[in-house]
Write a protein that holds these residues in place. Structure first.
Motif, PDB file in Angstrom:
ATOM      1  N   LEU A 198     -32.052 -15.435  -9.149  1.00 19.67           N
ATOM      2  CA  LEU A 198     -31.524 -14.353  -8.809  1.00 19.67           C
ATOM      3  C   LEU A 198     -30.840 -13.710 -10.303  1.00 19.67           C
ATOM      4  N   ARG A 199     -30.778 -12.586  -9.515  1.00 24.73           N
ATOM      5  CA  ARG A 199     -30.009 -11.872 -10.910  1.00 24.73           C
ATOM      6  C   ARG A 199     -28.774 -11.248 -10.551  1.00 24.73           C
ATOM      7  N   ALA A 200     -27.877 -11.366 -11.254  1.00 25.48           N
ATOM      8  CA  ALA A 200     -26.539 -11.351 -11.509  1.00 25.48           C
ATOM      9  C   ALA A 200     -26.224 -10.479 -10.541  1.00 25.48           C
ATOM     10  N   GLY A 201     -26.701  -9.465 -10.087  1.00 20.65           N
ATOM     11  CA  GLY A 201     -25.971  -8.702  -9.217  1.00 20.65           C
ATOM     12  C   GLY A 201     -24.596  -8.311  -8.969  1.00 20.65           C
ATOM     13  N   GLY A 202     -24.055  -8.348  -8.050  1.00 22.81           N
ATOM     14  CA  GLY A 202     -22.590  -7.401  -7.638  1.00 22.81           C
ATOM     15  C   GLY A 202     -22.206  -7.771  -6.582  1.00 22.81           C
ATOM     16  N   SER A 203     -20.712  -7.751  -5.836  1.00 29.09           N
ATOM     17  CA  SER A 203     -20.579  -8.363  -4.831  1.00 29.09           C
ATOM     18  C   SER A 203     -19.980  -6.001  -3.968  1.00 29.09           C
ATOM     19  N   ASN A 204     -21.287  -6.038  -2.725  1.00 31.60           N
ATOM     20  CA  ASN A 204     -20.877  -5.442  -1.643  1.00 31.60           C
ATOM     21  C   ASN A 204     -19.999  -5.627  -0.189  1.00 31.60           C
ATOM     22  N   GLU A 205     -20.014  -4.628   0.154  1.00 25.93           N
ATOM     23  CA  GLU A 205     -18.847  -5.081   1.206  1.00 25.93           C
ATOM     24  C   GLU A 205     -19.480  -5.415   2.257  1.00 25.93           C
ATOM     25  N   ASP A 206     -20.749  -5.611   2.446  1.00 26.86           N
ATOM     26  CA  ASP A 206     -21.367  -5.663   3.474  1.00 26.86           C
ATOM     27  C   ASP A 206     -20.863  -7.533   4.072  1.00 26.86           C
ATOM     28  N   VAL A 207     -20.777  -7.796   5.382  1.00 29.09           N
ATOM     29  CA  VAL A 207     -20.943  -8.562   6.403  1.00 29.09           C
ATOM     30  C   VAL A 207     -22.523  -9.146   7.274  1.00 29.09           C
ATOM     31  N   VAL A 208     -22.980  -9.892   5.990  1.00 29.40           N
ATOM     32  CA  VAL A 208     -24.479 -10.310   6.705  1.00 29.40           C
ATOM     33  C   VAL A 208     -24.658 -11.146   7.646  1.00 29.40           C
ATOM     34  N   PHE A 209     -25.691 -11.274   8.723  1.00 29.23           N
ATOM     35  CA  PHE A 209     -26.588 -11.720   9.126  1.00 29.23           C
ATOM     36  C   PHE A 209     -28.090 -11.783   8.876  1.00 29.23           C
ATOM     37  N   VAL A 210     -27.860 -13.404   8.249  1.00 24.22           N
ATOM     38  CA  VAL A 210     -30.054 -13.268   8.072  1.00 24.22           C
ATOM     39  C   VAL A 210     -30.488 -14.293   9.125  1.00 24.22           C
ATOM     40  N   GLY A 211     -31.631 -13.941  10.025  1.00 22.80           N
ATOM     41  CA  GLY A 211     -32.350 -14.732  11.207  1.00 22.80           C
ATOM     42  C   GLY A 211     -32.509 -14.185  11.792  1.00 22.80           C
ATOM     43  N   GLY A 212     -33.246 -15.570  13.083  1.00 21.43           N
ATOM     44  CA  GLY A 212     -33.575 -14.717  14.268  1.00 21.43           C
ATOM     45  C   GLY A 212     -32.695 -14.740  15.304  1.00 21.43           C
ATOM     46  N   LEU A 213     -32.420 -13.921  16.280  1.00 15.42           N
ATOM     47  CA  LEU A 213     -32.086 -12.618  17.513  1.00 15.42           C
ATOM     48  C   LEU A 213     -33.174 -12.791  18.406  1.00 15.42           C
ATOM     49  N   GLY A 214     -32.858 -12.837  19.606  1.00 12.27           N
ATOM     50  CA  GLY A 214     -34.018 -13.025  21.282  1.00 12.27           C
ATOM     51  C   GLY A 214     -32.836 -13.585  21.988  1.00 12.27           C
ATOM     52  N   THR A 215     -33.957 -14.083  23.134  1.00 10.34           N
ATOM     53  CA  THR A 215     -33.106 -14.144  24.536  1.00 10.34           C
ATOM     54  C   THR A 215     -33.601 -15.384  24.907  1.00 10.34           C
ATOM     55  N   GLU A 216     -34.353 -16.402  23.514  1.00 11.60           N
ATOM     56  CA  GLU A 216     -34.810 -17.433  24.433  1.00 11.60           C
ATOM     57  C   GLU A 216     -33.943 -18.726  23.790  1.00 11.60           C
ATOM     58  N   ASN A 217     -34.518 -18.487  22.569  1.00 11.86           N
ATOM     59  CA  ASN A 217     -33.442 -19.954  22.358  1.00 11.86           C
ATOM     60  C   ASN A 217     -31.942 -19.253  21.082  1.00 11.86           C
ATOM     61  N   PHE A 218     -32.447 -17.910  21.477  1.00 13.07           N
ATOM     62  CA  PHE A 218     -31.101 -17.276  20.230  1.00 13.07           C
ATOM     63  C   PHE A 218     -29.961 -16.700  21.652  1.00 13.07           C
ATOM     64  N   LEU A 219     -30.133 -17.032  22.179  1.00  9.10           N
ATOM     65  CA  LEU A 219     -29.417 -15.875  23.306  1.00  9.10           C
ATOM     66  C   LEU A 219     -27.680 -15.738  23.522  1.00  9.10           C
ATOM     67  N   LYS A 220     -27.420 -16.457  23.094  1.00  8.55           N
ATOM     68  CA  LYS A 220     -25.689 -17.068  23.477  1.00  8.55           C
ATOM     69  C   LYS A 220     -24.845 -16.127  21.410  1.00  8.55           C
ATOM     70  N   ARG A 221     -26.790 -16.562  20.324  1.00  8.49           N
ATOM     71  CA  ARG A 221     -26.299 -16.626  19.034  1.00  8.49           C
ATOM     72  C   ARG A 221     -26.250 -14.129  19.085  1.00  8.49           C
ATOM     73  N   THR A 222     -27.206 -14.721  19.652  1.00  3.70           N
ATOM     74  CA  THR A 222     -27.357 -12.832  20.462  1.00  3.70           C
ATOM     75  C   THR A 222     -25.973 -12.076  20.618  1.00  3.70           C
ATOM     76  N   LEU A 223     -25.937 -12.466  21.604  1.00  8.39           N
ATOM     77  CA  LEU A 223     -24.245 -12.405  22.570  1.00  8.39           C
ATOM     78  C   LEU A 223     -23.666 -11.603  21.796  1.00  8.39           C
ATOM     79  N   PHE A 224     -23.615 -13.618  20.725  1.00  8.25           N
ATOM     80  CA  PHE A 224     -22.326 -12.864  19.463  1.00  8.25           C
ATOM     81  C   PHE A 224     -22.523 -11.924  18.827  1.00  8.25           C
ATOM     82  N   PHE A 225     -23.752 -11.376  17.940  1.00 10.25           N
ATOM     83  CA  PHE A 225     -23.995 -11.161  17.166  1.00 10.25           C
ATOM     84  C   PHE A 225     -23.881  -9.017  17.352  1.00 10.25           C
ATOM     85  N   ASN A 282     -21.976 -17.357   9.438  1.00 12.57           N
ATOM     86  CA  ASN A 282     -23.150 -17.864  10.635  1.00 12.57           C
ATOM     87  C   ASN A 282     -23.029 -18.287  12.271  1.00 12.57           C
ATOM     88  N   ASP A 283     -24.013 -18.346  12.787  1.00 12.72           N
ATOM     89  CA  ASP A 283     -24.195 -19.393  13.767  1.00 12.72           C
ATOM     90  C   ASP A 283     -25.395 -20.154  14.095  1.00 12.72           C
TER      91      ASP A 283
END
Length: 383
Positions: A198-225, A282-283
């Motif tokens: 990985l690059r050394a990089g630097g911190s930004n101000e973003d609040v992020v999520f990476v993953g699957g959303l949708g309304t089958e196995n991810f419904l609660k998570r989708t509504l929360f995000f 994370n959720d």
């Protein structure tokens, strides 16, 4: 001494990410199977070679990756094991390069079968794969069949088709053992080689999520995000929308989520996002029963990211208090984010603790040490 052989079946996830990478490469048709396998591994997507590399490093294993759900990999593997009969068999089983799903599956399964005959594994490790478990059952006489399950049971999959199952879900372990199948709780982990890539990089101000959303196995998570997207201006997310099942709602039905969506990502690019962002939220998927053990937890901590994860009952038993921050609901999440923005020194201490903790306890080198012992024990019992 003859080495034990393990053939691991896995996927690059999400598929959209791999499609974009192949467009960038432009030379997939010109490179060998070995070169292409190494290129897929170098993406560091999903589980990359985290198991096979560390098994090979032990000296008494010969372990190899086979990537399913990738037509180019299947084609190259078919040419390697079928030799002169490739084009005839390709037409017979796959009808040219047809896109009909039935013919594609038939051809893929034929190549997999012949590759197994070619490789002669002592262990087949189907970590993540789309093939019904009954397909693998034919190899059980001569091969130890090992599966790993985490988020949910795959389609047409039954525990009794396997000799040994790994899972990080206690409920799954109970269920599989009720079927009489040996089941071992196996931690998610992080390969510390990643931090050298990985690059050394630097911190930004973003609040992020990476993953699957949708309304089958991810419904609660989708509504929360969806709520997060409405109330936290710096929120961004990458991943994919689960298109199957559910109640038919699309990403367009969640305008704020659609607005914040940054596209598909995986592997090193995803891990760089974790490292550079102010916070990774994370959720859990709906089938996790609120147990916090998903792969994202270990990846974020492993790169030294600032993990803010939904509270879970297993945390007190398995993790120290100073490696991540937990939240209970949206209001609590907002308050925690505001606090650590005002106290950057405390945030830095947590991320440093997290990185050191993962290296000490959850590196794949350590996980594969025990994995190897389990496999050898099961092989002895089977033989």
């Amino acid at each position: 001494m003859k080495k034990l052989k393990l053939l691991k079946f896995d996927i690059i996830h999400p598929a959209e990410y791999l499609s974009e990478k192949k467009k960038e490469w432009g030379d997939v048709d010109k490179i060998s199977l070995a070169e292409y396998r190494n290129r897929l591994i170098s993406l560091r997507s999903n589980y990359s070679d985290f198991y096979t590399y560390h098994l090979n490093q032990q000296g008494d294993w010969e372990a190899e990756e086979f990537f399913l759900l990738d037509d180019d990999f299947i084609e190259k593997a078919g040419k390697e094991v079928l030799g002169k009969s490739y084009y005839y068999k390709r037409f017979l089983y796959g009808r040219g390069r047809t896109k009909l799903n039935f013919q594609k599956r038939k051809w893929r399964n034929y190549v997999v079968h012949n590759y197994i005959k070619h490789f002669k594994p002592d262990v087949i490790f189907a970590r993540s794969q789309p093939i019904p478990s009954a397909f693998w059952r034919r190899y059980r006489k001569d091969t130890l069949l090992v599966a790993r399950l985490s988020a949910r049971l795959p389609y047409s999959w039954h525990p009794n088709d396997w000799d040994l199952i790994y899972t990080d879900q206690p409920d799954f372990k109970t269920f599989f053992e009720l079927h009489g199948v040996e089941t071992i709780l196996n931690d998610q982990g992080f390969d510390c080689r990643i931090n050298e890539e990985l690059r050394a990089g630097g911190s930004n101000e973003d609040v992020v999520f990476v993953g699957g959303l949708g309304t089958e196995n991810f419904l609660k998570r989708t509504l929360f995000f969806n709520e997060v997207a409405q109330h936290i201006q710096s929120f961004r997310w990458w991943g994919y929308w689960w298109k199957y099942g559910g109640d038919g709602r699309r990403i367009q039905d969640f305008p704020m989520l659609e607005k914040c969506f940054q596209g598909a990502t995986s592997g090193l690019e995803m891990l760089q996002i974790y490292k550079d962002s102010f916070a990774v939220v994370n959720d859990y998927v709906d089938t996790a029963n609120s147990i916090g053990f998903n792969q994202r937890i270990f990846e974020v901590m492993g790169v030294g990211g600032f993990l803010v994860t939904r509270d879970a009952p297993n945390f007190r038993e398995h993790f120290p208090e100073d490696v991540f921050v937990t939240y209970k609901d949206l209001v609590d999440l907002q308050q925690k984010l505001d606090y650590y923005k005002s106290n950057p020194g405390e945030r830095l201490k947590i991320t440093n603790n997290a990185k050191a903790y993962i290296k000490e306890n959850y590196d794949y080198e350590r996980i594969c040490h025990y994995f190897s012992k389990d496999l050898k024990k099961s092989l002895r019992a089977k033989n």
